[in-house]
Design a protein around this motif. Structure first.
Motif, PDB file in Angstrom:
ATOM      1  N   VAL A  91       7.856  -5.669  -9.632  1.00  0.00           N
ATOM      2  CA  VAL A  91       8.076  -7.042  -9.173  1.00  0.00           C
ATOM      3  C   VAL A  91       9.178  -7.077  -8.110  1.00  0.00           C
ATOM      4  O   VAL A  91       9.068  -7.778  -7.099  1.00  0.00           O
ATOM      5  CB  VAL A  91       8.444  -7.951 -10.372  1.00  0.00           C
ATOM      6  CG1 VAL A  91       8.950  -9.306  -9.874  1.00  0.00           C
ATOM      7  CG2 VAL A  91       7.239  -8.144 -11.272  1.00  0.00           C
ATOM      8  N   THR A  92      10.234  -6.290  -8.322  1.00  0.00           N
ATOM      9  CA  THR A  92      11.332  -6.251  -7.353  1.00  0.00           C
ATOM     10  C   THR A  92      10.843  -5.716  -6.008  1.00  0.00           C
ATOM     11  O   THR A  92      11.183  -6.258  -4.947  1.00  0.00           O
ATOM     12  CB  THR A  92      12.465  -5.372  -7.885  1.00  0.00           C
ATOM     13  OG1 THR A  92      12.928  -5.902  -9.129  1.00  0.00           O
ATOM     14  CG2 THR A  92      13.620  -5.331  -6.898  1.00  0.00           C
ATOM     15  N   ASN A  96       7.812   0.579 -14.270  1.00  0.00           N
ATOM     16  CA  ASN A  96       7.844  -0.564 -15.178  1.00  0.00           C
ATOM     17  C   ASN A  96       7.626  -1.838 -14.375  1.00  0.00           C
ATOM     18  O   ASN A  96       7.707  -1.837 -13.133  1.00  0.00           O
ATOM     19  CB  ASN A  96       9.163  -0.617 -15.965  1.00  0.00           C
ATOM     20  CG  ASN A  96      10.386  -0.679 -15.066  1.00  0.00           C
ATOM     21  OD1 ASN A  96      10.537  -1.616 -14.277  1.00  0.00           O
ATOM     22  ND2 ASN A  96      11.248   0.331 -15.172  1.00  0.00           N
ATOM     23  N   ALA A  97       7.362  -2.917 -15.080  1.00  0.00           N
ATOM     24  CA  ALA A  97       6.987  -4.172 -14.419  1.00  0.00           C
ATOM     25  C   ALA A  97       8.117  -4.731 -13.557  1.00  0.00           C
ATOM     26  O   ALA A  97       7.876  -5.227 -12.452  1.00  0.00           O
ATOM     27  CB  ALA A  97       6.573  -5.202 -15.474  1.00  0.00           C
ATOM     28  N   ALA A 102       0.830  -1.204   0.000  1.00  0.00           N
ATOM     29  CA  ALA A 102       0.000   0.000   0.000  1.00  0.00           C
ATOM     30  C   ALA A 102       0.863   1.253   0.000  1.00  0.00           C
ATOM     31  O   ALA A 102       0.558   2.235  -0.706  1.00  0.00           O
ATOM     32  CB  ALA A 102      -0.932  -0.010   1.215  1.00  0.00           C
ATOM     33  N   GLY A 103       1.958   1.229   0.787  1.00  0.00           N
ATOM     34  CA  GLY A 103       2.870   2.370   0.784  1.00  0.00           C
ATOM     35  C   GLY A 103       3.474   2.610  -0.589  1.00  0.00           C
ATOM     36  O   GLY A 103       3.568   3.751  -1.056  1.00  0.00           O
ATOM     37  N   THR A 104       3.875   1.529  -1.251  1.00  0.00           N
ATOM     38  CA  THR A 104       4.415   1.656  -2.603  1.00  0.00           C
ATOM     39  C   THR A 104       3.370   2.209  -3.555  1.00  0.00           C
ATOM     40  O   THR A 104       3.655   3.091  -4.380  1.00  0.00           O
ATOM     41  CB  THR A 104       4.909   0.293  -3.111  1.00  0.00           C
ATOM     42  OG1 THR A 104       5.886  -0.231  -2.205  1.00  0.00           O
ATOM     43  CG2 THR A 104       5.517   0.419  -4.495  1.00  0.00           C
ATOM     44  N   ALA A 118       8.974  -6.668  -0.375  1.00  0.00           N
ATOM     45  CA  ALA A 118       7.919  -6.655   0.647  1.00  0.00           C
ATOM     46  C   ALA A 118       7.634  -8.068   1.144  1.00  0.00           C
ATOM     47  O   ALA A 118       7.436  -8.289   2.348  1.00  0.00           O
ATOM     48  CB  ALA A 118       6.652  -6.026   0.082  1.00  0.00           C
ATOM     49  N   LEU A 119       7.636  -9.031   0.225  1.00  0.00           N
ATOM     50  CA  LEU A 119       7.393 -10.419   0.611  1.00  0.00           C
ATOM     51  C   LEU A 119       8.518 -10.946   1.499  1.00  0.00           C
ATOM     52  O   LEU A 119       8.264 -11.671   2.470  1.00  0.00           O
ATOM     53  CB  LEU A 119       7.261 -11.278  -0.646  1.00  0.00           C
ATOM     54  CG  LEU A 119       6.942 -12.764  -0.434  1.00  0.00           C
ATOM     55  CD1 LEU A 119       5.598 -12.919   0.275  1.00  0.00           C
ATOM     56  CD2 LEU A 119       6.931 -13.505  -1.768  1.00  0.00           C
ATOM     57  N   SER A 120       9.753 -10.564   1.202  1.00  0.00           N
ATOM     58  CA  SER A 120      10.880 -11.019   2.010  1.00  0.00           C
ATOM     59  C   SER A 120      10.797 -10.457   3.429  1.00  0.00           C
ATOM     60  O   SER A 120      11.030 -11.178   4.411  1.00  0.00           O
ATOM     61  CB  SER A 120      12.194 -10.590   1.353  1.00  0.00           C
ATOM     62  OG  SER A 120      12.331 -11.172   0.070  1.00  0.00           O
TER      63      SER A 120
END
Length: 267
Positions: free
Chosen positions: A224-225, A219-220, A16-18, A230-232
C-alpha cells in the motif's frame, strides 16, 4: 487529456516495476539477498531518488514559470487590445469599422480559446472556429483573417491633420505590437517538455520502484505504501504536464482579462 494519459502511464509503469521486483525476488540466489547486497541496492536507490527528486522539482518550477509567463502575456495582450481601441476611438468615426472588427475578433478569440466556458454575448462574431482537433493550437485562419481586415482598415485611414496622422501612426504601431504578441501566445500554447527527457525520467522512476519490489517486505502495508508513492509521483507528473499546457486540462489561464477587455471595447 495529455496530462491524464501521462500520469496514468507513469503510475502503471511504476506499479509494473514494483511487480517485477516482487516476482523476481524469490528467484534470486541467497547470496543476492545478503545484507551487503541490500545495502548496495539501497545506496543506488538513494542516488536515483535524489536525481529524480531534483528533476521533478526543476520540471515543476519550469512548468509553473511557463504557465505564469503565458498568463502574464495574456493580460498584456488584453491591455494591448484596450489601448488599440482607445487610439482608434480618439481618431474619430472613420475607425468605426475597425473597432467593430476588433470587438468581433476579441469575442471570437475568447470563444475559441475557452470553448468550455460561456460564450461572450452578441451574435456579431464567428462562434464555430475550429482548432484543427488540437486544443493546444491557438492559431486560427479565421482569427488571422479578422486581424488582416483590421490592419487594412487602419492602413487605409486618411489623415485630416497632423494630430490624426499621429493617431493613425500610433494605431498602426499598436496593432503591429498586438500581432507580435499574438504569435508569442501561439508559441507559448505548445508543450515545452522534452519527450526524450521525460522518458528518461520515467525510466529512472521505473528502476527505483523495481528496486523497491526487490527489497520490500511482502506484506500489505508495504504494498500500500509503494502504491501511494507511485500515485503521488503520478499526480506530480499530472500537475507538471497540465501546467505546461496552459489552455487544456483543469489548470488553465483565466479568460477574465480578455473578457474585461471586451467590456472596454463595447463602450
Amino acid at each position: 487529456m495529455a496530462e491524464v494519459v501521462s500520469a496514468l502511464i507513469v503510475f502503471v509503469l511504476l506499479l509494473a516495476g514494483t511487480g517485477v521486483g516482487v516476482l523476481v525476488r524469490p528467484m534470486l540466489p541467497e547470496e543476492h539477498k545478503a545484507h551487503e547486497t541490500v545495502q548496495l541496492i539501497q545506496l543506488v536507490i538513494g542516488m536515483l531518488v535524489t536525481f529524480a527528486a531534483l528533476v521533478l522539482g526543476l520540471m515543476t518550477a519550469s512548468a509553473k514559470a511557463s504557465f505564469d509567463t503565458a498568463s502574464n502575456d495574456f493580460r498584456a495582450y488584453a491591455a494591448d487590445l484596450i489601448q488599440l481601441n482607445v487610439r482608434l476611438r480618439d481618431y474619430g468615426p472613420d475607425t468605426d469599422r475597425a473597432r467593430t472588427l476588433l470587438r468581433a475578433y476579441t469575442a471570437a478569440a475568447i470563444a475559441s480559446t475557452w470553448p468550455q466556458e460561456p460564450l461572450p454575448p452578441g451574435n456579431d462574431y464567428p462562434k464555430d472556429i475550429s482548432q484543427g482537433g488540437n486544443p493546444e493550437q491557438l492559431e486560427s485562419v479565421t482569427l488571422g483573417d479578422m486581424l488582416d481586415m483590421i490592419e487594412r482598415e487602419i492602413r487605409g485611414l486618411s489623415s485630416h491633420d497632423a494630430f490624426n496622422q499621429r493617431l493613425a501612426d500610433d494605431s498602426l504601431a499598436q496593432f503591429l505590437a498586438l500581432r507580435q504578441a499574438r504569435w508569442k501566445l501561439i508559441e507559448e500554447a505548445h508543450s515545452s517538455i522534452s519527450q526524450p527527457f521525460f522518458k528518461t525520467l520515467t525510466f529512472w522512476l521505473f528502476v527505483i520502484f523495481l528496486s523497491f519490489g526487490l527489497i520490500a517486505p511482502r506484506n500489505a502495508l508495504a504494498m500500500v505504501t509503494i502504491t501511494l508513492g507511485a500515485l503521488s509521483i503520478a499526480s506530480a507528473v499530472y500537475v507538471i504536464v497540465d501546467l505546461d499546457t496552459p489552455f487544456t486540462g483543469p489548470i488553465v489561464i483565466s479568460s477574465q482579462p480578455m473578457r474585461d477587455a471586451l467590456m472596454h471595447l463595447n463602450r
